[in-house]
Design an enzyme around this catalytic site. Structure first.
Site, short mmCIF file in Angstrom:
data_model
loop_
_atom_site.label_atom_id
_atom_site.label_comp_id
_atom_site.label_asym_id
_atom_site.label_seq_id
_atom_site.Cartn_x
_atom_site.Cartn_y
_atom_site.Cartn_z
N LYS A 34 0.84 -1.20 0.00
CA LYS A 34 0.00 0.00 0.00
C LYS A 34 0.88 1.26 0.00
O LYS A 34 2.08 1.19 0.28
CB LYS A 34 -0.90 -0.02 1.23
CG LYS A 34 -0.14 0.01 2.55
CD LYS A 34 -1.04 -0.29 3.75
CE LYS A 34 -0.24 -0.28 5.04
NZ LYS A 34 -1.04 -0.75 6.18
N ARG A 129 -9.98 0.40 15.24
CA ARG A 129 -9.94 1.22 14.03
C ARG A 129 -10.98 0.61 13.09
O ARG A 129 -12.12 1.01 13.12
CB ARG A 129 -8.52 1.21 13.45
CG ARG A 129 -8.32 2.18 12.31
CD ARG A 129 -6.88 2.22 11.81
NE ARG A 129 -6.42 0.92 11.31
CZ ARG A 129 -5.19 0.68 10.84
NH1 ARG A 129 -4.29 1.66 10.84
NH2 ARG A 129 -4.86 -0.51 10.40
N TYR A 254 17.92 29.33 8.79
CA TYR A 254 16.71 30.03 9.22
C TYR A 254 16.67 30.19 10.73
O TYR A 254 16.97 29.25 11.47
CB TYR A 254 15.46 29.26 8.78
CG TYR A 254 15.15 29.43 7.31
CD1 TYR A 254 14.89 30.69 6.78
CD2 TYR A 254 15.13 28.33 6.47
CE1 TYR A 254 14.62 30.86 5.42
CE2 TYR A 254 14.85 28.48 5.12
CZ TYR A 254 14.59 29.75 4.60
OH TYR A 254 14.32 29.89 3.27
N MET A 302 13.79 23.80 2.84
CA MET A 302 13.03 23.05 1.83
C MET A 302 13.93 22.25 0.90
O MET A 302 13.65 21.10 0.57
CB MET A 302 12.15 24.01 1.02
CG MET A 302 11.21 23.29 0.06
SD MET A 302 10.22 24.40 -0.92
CE MET A 302 9.08 25.04 0.29
C1 LIG Z 1 -0.30 -1.76 6.80
C2 LIG Z 1 -0.90 -3.03 7.30
C3 LIG Z 1 -0.11 -4.17 7.49
C4 LIG Z 1 1.40 -4.14 7.39
O1 LIG Z 1 1.91 -3.56 8.58
P1 LIG Z 1 3.48 -3.41 8.87
O2 LIG Z 1 3.55 -2.86 10.23
O3 LIG Z 1 3.99 -2.45 7.85
O4 LIG Z 1 4.06 -4.76 8.71
C5 LIG Z 1 -0.74 -5.34 7.81
N1 LIG Z 1 -2.09 -5.39 7.99
C6 LIG Z 1 -2.88 -4.30 7.84
C7 LIG Z 1 -4.36 -4.43 8.05
C8 LIG Z 1 -2.31 -3.09 7.50
O5 LIG Z 1 -3.09 -2.01 7.39
#
Ligand SMILES: *Cc1c(COP(=O)(O)O)cnc(C)c1O
Length: 359
Positions: A34, A129, A254, A302
């Protein structure tokens, strides 16, 4: 090239996948790609992980992008679908979906689709969540198993909230709660993220879902990827574009918040928050210069940051620096900047040139 380059080591990606497989020998793996594969490049990572049993992304559009590029691995959408079009796409592109809220059951009951979709019923065991509360799992399970649009063999999953901390008892509570329900359903299960794979043996069930570890960083508190037998997949590099000498008392950058404690040379590196280097990295954050650690000074701007050259008399304009990656753990930079490796990886910006090695 004087600007920053993110060098992606494809052999490190493959090595880390093997390492995850070795740590969870009884589990099949979803390589989690992702968010543009945690900033490493969605398609690049999908191809590097061709040996993975399956792939996982967060959203339907990420999955569709993979399918349109010809990736035909089993592909799980971790948030599932949010409307009829996405359900339709899941069916059309043969995506596996997480089912985590009643609205999704509603969408399933209101729309018929061509081919049934493989569903993972997600249970909330404490992350709070996404997922059905334990007392709502049975009803959702029955609904899914009876539905014509759902492929036979509904599976169950959950997500760990605090597995990065081995001393946190919450993980065992989550594992216990999951097992009580999953045992009754007697189906295929998935629990472990990277932290589960590394630190929680009983979370390594039928399928595991490693993300961050595949990119070479450890999710565990106070540890680094190298200490887990992982290799950094991304090395963020740039070059020194100027070297100046300043008198004791000269403010640098800065706000002039950093002041030269003596007469000294200061280097300017072509990397800043416009490239994804964290603006909150404080003075003292290490940068690797000719394989030696040199402290950042002043505020990150930046396009540039400054280095203290007092220990580096030989340095010249054009010399290469490593901001994180090979030889300098991304976790260390992240910790200094008050963040995590995940965020640094995801934050590398469009301006940075990507380069692949060891393909
Ligand atoms: C992002 C995610 C993972 C992977 O998590 P890591 O900590 O990067 O290994 C696994 N399961 C779900 C549901 C996630 O959202």
């Amino acid at each position: 090239m004087m600007g920053p380059t993110a060098v992606i080591d494809l052999s490190a990606l493959r090595h880390n996948l093997q390492r995850a497989a070795a740590l969870a020998p009884g589990s099949r793996l979803y390589a989690v790609i992702k968010a543009n594969a945690y900033g490493h490049g969605l398609l690049r990572a999908a191809r590097a992980f061709s040996d993975a049993d399956a792939l996982a992304v967060a959203r339907v559009e990420e999955a569709v992008q993979l399918r349109l590029a010809g990736i035909d691995h089993p592909l799980l959408v971790l948030e599932g679908f949010f409307n009829a079009e996405e359900l339709e796409a899941a069916s059309h592109y043969q995506l596996e979906v997480a089912i985590q809220q009643p609205e999704q059951l509603q969408i399933l009951s209101e729309h018929s689709i061509g081919r049934p979709v493989t569903c993972w019923l997600k249970m909330d065991t404490g992350m709070h969540r996404l997922g059905f509360q334990p007392d709502a799992v049975d009803a959702a399970w029955k609904f899914l198993n009876a539905h014509a649009s759902v492929a036979k063999g509904v599976r169950v999953m959950t997500h760990l909230a605090s597995a990065d901390d081995l001393s946190n008892p919450v993980t065992n509570d989550q594992l216990r709660l999951f097992r009580v329900h999953a045992d009754q359903l007697n189906t295929v299960t998935s629990i472990a993220n990277s932290a589960g794979i590394i630190g929680w043996p009983t979370s390594r069930t039928d399928w595991a879902r490693p993300g961050i570890m595949l990119y070479g960083a450890s999710p565990m508190l106070g540890r680094t990827g190298v200490s887990e037998g992982l290799r950094p997949a991304m090395t963020l590099k740039s070059r020194i574009i100027a070297i100046n000498s300043f008198a004791k008392g000269s403010p640098i950058g800065y706000s002039g918040s950093w002041v030269c404690p003596e007469d000294m040379r200061v280097a300017v590196v072509a990397a800043g928050y416009g490239d994804g280097y964290p603006r909150h990295a404080p003075p003292g954050t290490p940068v690797l210069l000719n394989k030696q650690r040199v402290p950042l000074i002043g505020r990150v701007s930046m396009d540039m940051l400054n280095l203290d050259l007092r220990t580096q008399p030989e340095v010249r304009v054009g010399d290469e620096v490593v901001l994180w990656g090979e030889g300098l753990a991304v976790e260390e930079v992240a910790e200094r900047a008050g963040t995590i490796a995940y965020e640094l990886f995801c934050g590398v910006t469009q301006r940075v040139v990507f380069e692949e090695i060891n393909g």
